[in-house]
Write an enzyme that holds these catalytic residues in place. Structure first.
Site, short mmCIF file in Angstrom:
data_model
loop_
_atom_site.label_atom_id
_atom_site.label_comp_id
_atom_site.label_asym_id
_atom_site.label_seq_id
_atom_site.Cartn_x
_atom_site.Cartn_y
_atom_site.Cartn_z
N CYS A 142 2.66 5.70 -11.17
CA CYS A 142 3.29 6.90 -10.60
C CYS A 142 4.68 6.57 -10.04
CB CYS A 142 2.38 7.53 -9.56
SG CYS A 142 2.80 9.26 -9.22
N HIS A 233 -2.54 8.85 -12.53
CA HIS A 233 -3.40 8.11 -11.60
C HIS A 233 -4.81 7.96 -12.18
CE1 HIS A 233 -0.81 7.89 -8.01
NE2 HIS A 233 -0.37 9.08 -8.37
N GLU A 235 -6.73 5.71 -11.53
CA GLU A 235 -7.58 5.14 -10.49
C GLU A 235 -8.18 6.18 -9.55
OE1 GLU A 235 -3.67 5.61 -8.37
OE2 GLU A 235 -4.33 5.13 -10.41
#
Length: 310
Positions: A142, A233, A235
Site C-alpha cells: 500500500c 492489503h 493481509e
C-alpha cells in the site's frame, strides 16, 4: 519447497521452463537446511494487530522462520506501548550489518502527505537503499509500495477524489512464479486515498502483474524480481475494512461503504472473505522463492545481488 527428482527425469526440463523448482536427488541429499530469515518493517499504527496478520500468513510454511521486527527510531508510535517496541523490535543500526532472505514493508495511513514530509522519510529511504544489497526480495504494501516506487523508480503518487475502499477484482496480466496458482481474476482489499502515476512506469524497470480497468495497476514487480509492490492489503482480516469504516464514521469522515464487501451492502450482514486463499498462496510462493534464491550463507547475499544486476 522444491520437488526432488531422479537425475534426468523427463519432466524436469519443462518444470524449469515454468520456473518450478525441482532439484536432482544428488543435490537434494547434500542440501543444507537453515531457517528462513525475514524482516518486518511495521509502519502501521496498530502494531500488534499487524503483527498477528502477517504471522498468520507465514506460519503455515514447512520452513522454520526467524522473524525480526523493525521500528522507525525517528518516529514516536502512539498506538503501542514503548515497552512493546523496546522488547520486541529492533532499530536499523542493530540490523544494518545483517542480511535477510526477505523483507516486508507495510503501509501506513499517511498517503495524503508528501513523502518528504513524513517524519521518518529519511530513515525509511536509508532502509530501502540498504535493502538493495542486503535482502534477496522485498514486499512493499500500500503506502509502502507507493513509497518504494517513488524512491526506487521515481513513480509519483496521485490523489483520488475519494477513498478507494472495498474488495476489487483484479486481472492477472503476467504469468509470474509468485502468483502461480492464482485464478486469472482474483479479489483483494483496497483501502487508500492515492494511486500511482502509471505514465511514469518504465517497462524496462517494472512490470505490471495485475490490474483492474476501474482502479488501474494493483501489483508491480521490478524486472530483476527484487521488489514486489502490492497496492492492496492481502493481509487484512475478514473484518478489517468493517473496523476501518466504523472508525471513519466515528471521526465524521464521509467514507462510503466498502464496495463488494457487506452482503447486500448492509453493515450488519455477513462478510464473505474471498481473498484469504490468495493471501496464503502469495506469501507461501514468496517464501519458497526467496529460500531457493538466497545462498545458504546469508553474508553472500550482497555478492549474489550484485551479480544479478549485471
Amino acid at each position: 519447497m522444491p520437488i526432488k527428482l531422479t537425475k534426468g527425469f523427463p519432466a524436469a526440463e519443462q518444470l524449469a521452463k515454468e520456473d518450478i523448482f525441482a532439484i536432482e536427488y544428488q543435490r537434494a541429499t547434500h542440501q543444507d537446511i537453515r531457517p528462513l530469515k525475514l524482516l518486518l518493517l511495521n509502519l502501521m499504527p496498530n502494531k500488534i494487530k499487524t503483527e498477528l496478520q502477517f504471522l498468520r500468513l507465514i506460519s503455515q510454511s514447512p520452513l522454520q522462520i526467524d522473524l525480526d521486527f523493525l521500528k522507525m527510531a525517528t518516529h514516536e508510535s502512539k498506538n503501542v506501548s514503548p515497552n512493546h517496541l523496546d522488547k520486541y523490535y529492533l532499530s536499523f543500526p542493530e540490523i544494518e550489518d545483517s542480511c535477510y532472505d526477505g523483507m516486508i514493508i507495510t503501509g501506513t495511513p499517511v498517503e495524503k502527505m508528501p513523502f518528504e514530509e513524513v517524519d521518518y522519510w529519511n530513515e525509511l529511504t536509508q532502509i530501502m537503499e540498504w535493502s538493495k544489497d542486503h535482502v534477496t526480495s522485498v514486499i512493499h504494501i500500500c503506502w509502502g509500495a507507493q513509497a518504494g516506487l517513488y524512491y526506487h523508480y521515481g513513480v509519483e503518487k496521485t490523489l483520488y477524489d475519494k477513498k478507494l475502499f472495498g474488495i476489487y477484482p483484479q486481472e492477472l496480466l503476467l504469468n509470474h512464479r509468485l502468483f502461480r496458482g492464482f485464478d486469472d481474476i482474483f479479489y483483494g482489499p483496497q483501502s487508500r486515498y492515492t494511486g500511482i502515476n502509471e505514465a511514469q512506469i518504465d517497462e524496462k524497470q517494472l512490470c505490471i502483474v495485475a490490474a483492474d480497468e476501474e482502479i488501474g495497476a494493483t501489483i508491480l514487480i521490478s524486472q530483476d524480481d527484487h521488489d514486489i509492490f502490492l497496492l492492496g492489503h492481502f493481509e487484512y482480516d475478514t473484518e478489517s475494512l468493517k473496523e476501518e469504516y466504523l472508525r471513519d464514521q466515528e471521526k465524521g469522515l464521509d467514507t462510503a461503504l466498502p464496495v463488494n464487501y457487506f452482503k447486500n451492502d448492509q453493515v450488519e450482514n455477513r462478510i464473505y472473505n474471498c481473498w484469504r486463499g490468495n493471501a496464503y498462496l502469495l506469501y507461501h510462493n514468496w517464501m519458497n522463492d526467496v529460500y531457493q534464491m538466497t545462498p545458504f550463507e546469508l553474508s553472500e547475499i550482497p555478492n549474489v545481488l550484485a551479480q544479478r544486476r549485471k
